[in-house]
Design a protein around this motif. Structure first.
Motif, short mmCIF file in Angstrom:
data_model
loop_
_atom_site.label_atom_id
_atom_site.label_comp_id
_atom_site.label_asym_id
_atom_site.label_seq_id
_atom_site.Cartn_x
_atom_site.Cartn_y
_atom_site.Cartn_z
N LEU A 78 79.25 -0.33 13.55
CA LEU A 78 78.08 -0.86 12.85
C LEU A 78 78.50 -1.52 11.54
O LEU A 78 79.45 -1.08 10.89
N TYR A 79 77.76 -2.55 11.16
CA TYR A 79 78.05 -3.32 9.95
C TYR A 79 76.79 -3.39 9.09
O TYR A 79 75.69 -3.56 9.61
N HIS A 80 76.98 -3.29 7.78
CA HIS A 80 75.87 -3.43 6.84
C HIS A 80 75.63 -4.92 6.57
O HIS A 80 76.58 -5.67 6.35
N VAL A 81 74.38 -5.31 6.55
CA VAL A 81 73.99 -6.65 6.09
C VAL A 81 73.54 -6.47 4.66
O VAL A 81 72.57 -5.76 4.39
N MET A 82 74.27 -7.07 3.73
CA MET A 82 74.03 -6.91 2.30
C MET A 82 73.28 -8.11 1.74
O MET A 82 73.52 -9.25 2.16
N LEU A 83 72.40 -7.85 0.79
CA LEU A 83 71.77 -8.90 0.00
C LEU A 83 72.29 -8.77 -1.42
O LEU A 83 72.40 -7.65 -1.95
N TYR A 84 72.62 -9.90 -2.03
CA TYR A 84 73.16 -9.90 -3.39
C TYR A 84 72.18 -10.56 -4.36
O TYR A 84 71.52 -11.53 -4.03
N ASN A 85 72.12 -10.01 -5.56
CA ASN A 85 71.22 -10.51 -6.59
C ASN A 85 71.70 -11.85 -7.12
O ASN A 85 72.90 -12.11 -7.22
N ASP A 86 70.76 -12.72 -7.44
CA ASP A 86 71.06 -13.95 -8.17
C ASP A 86 69.90 -14.20 -9.13
O ASP A 86 68.90 -13.51 -9.09
N ASN A 87 70.05 -15.17 -9.99
CA ASN A 87 69.04 -15.42 -11.03
C ASN A 87 67.95 -16.40 -10.59
O ASN A 87 67.10 -16.76 -11.39
N TYR A 88 67.97 -16.83 -9.33
CA TYR A 88 67.04 -17.86 -8.90
C TYR A 88 66.10 -17.42 -7.78
O TYR A 88 64.95 -17.88 -7.73
N THR A 89 66.55 -16.58 -6.89
CA THR A 89 65.71 -16.15 -5.77
C THR A 89 64.64 -15.18 -6.28
O THR A 89 64.95 -14.21 -6.96
N THR A 90 63.40 -15.45 -5.92
CA THR A 90 62.30 -14.61 -6.40
C THR A 90 62.27 -13.28 -5.65
O THR A 90 62.71 -13.17 -4.51
N HIS B 260 63.95 -22.72 1.86
CA HIS B 260 63.08 -22.52 0.70
C HIS B 260 63.81 -22.80 -0.62
O HIS B 260 63.29 -22.46 -1.68
N HIS B 261 64.99 -23.37 -0.53
CA HIS B 261 65.78 -23.78 -1.70
C HIS B 261 66.16 -22.63 -2.61
O HIS B 261 66.10 -22.73 -3.84
N PHE B 262 66.56 -21.53 -2.00
CA PHE B 262 67.05 -20.37 -2.75
C PHE B 262 68.52 -20.13 -2.39
O PHE B 262 68.91 -20.31 -1.24
N PRO B 263 69.33 -19.69 -3.36
CA PRO B 263 70.75 -19.44 -3.08
C PRO B 263 71.03 -18.02 -2.60
O PRO B 263 72.14 -17.51 -2.78
N LEU B 264 70.07 -17.37 -1.99
CA LEU B 264 70.22 -15.98 -1.56
C LEU B 264 71.40 -15.81 -0.63
O LEU B 264 71.58 -16.55 0.32
N LYS B 265 72.20 -14.79 -0.91
CA LYS B 265 73.34 -14.45 -0.04
C LYS B 265 73.13 -13.05 0.47
O LYS B 265 72.63 -12.19 -0.20
#
Length: 98
Positions: free
Chosen positions: A25-37, A93-98
């Motif tokens: 199993l693998y974790h899907v991670m979300l990382y913080n940025d200053n632009y994504t709401t 949606h023009h967000f740099p979310l990773k």
């Protein structure tokens, strides 16, 4: 007796102990940025990862406060698909979310 008349009962090979392993199993991670709401992160968690509202908000707060959060844990092919869907939706949606 022809040359093709054989006893097939003795030619059968059986394995009594077949080891079946669960996929890694693998974790899907979300990382913080200053632009994504924060609302968009909750939207992603609800639509792509199928979390309920309160769970999605908790994960979003982990991402916001700790810099990253686990969106879900899946076998490799599903994890890669969900990560790709997240990147594509964020790009739409023009967000740099990773």
């Amino acid at each position: 007796m022809s040359e093709f008349d054989y006893e097939f009962d003795s030619d059968v090979v059986t394995e009594e102990d077949i080891e079946v392993r669960e996929p890694r199993l693998y974790h899907v991670m979300l990382y913080n940025d200053n632009y994504t709401t924060m609302d968009f992160v909750v939207y992603v968690l609800e639509t792509i990862f199928h979390h309920s509202g309160p769970v999605a908000e908790k994960i979003m707060l982990d991402v916001h406060q700790r810099g990253k959060g686990v969106a879900g844990t899946y076998p490799r092919d599903i994890a890669e698909t969900k990560a790709l869907q997240t990147r594509n939706l964020a790009q739409e949606h023009h967000f740099p979310l990773k």
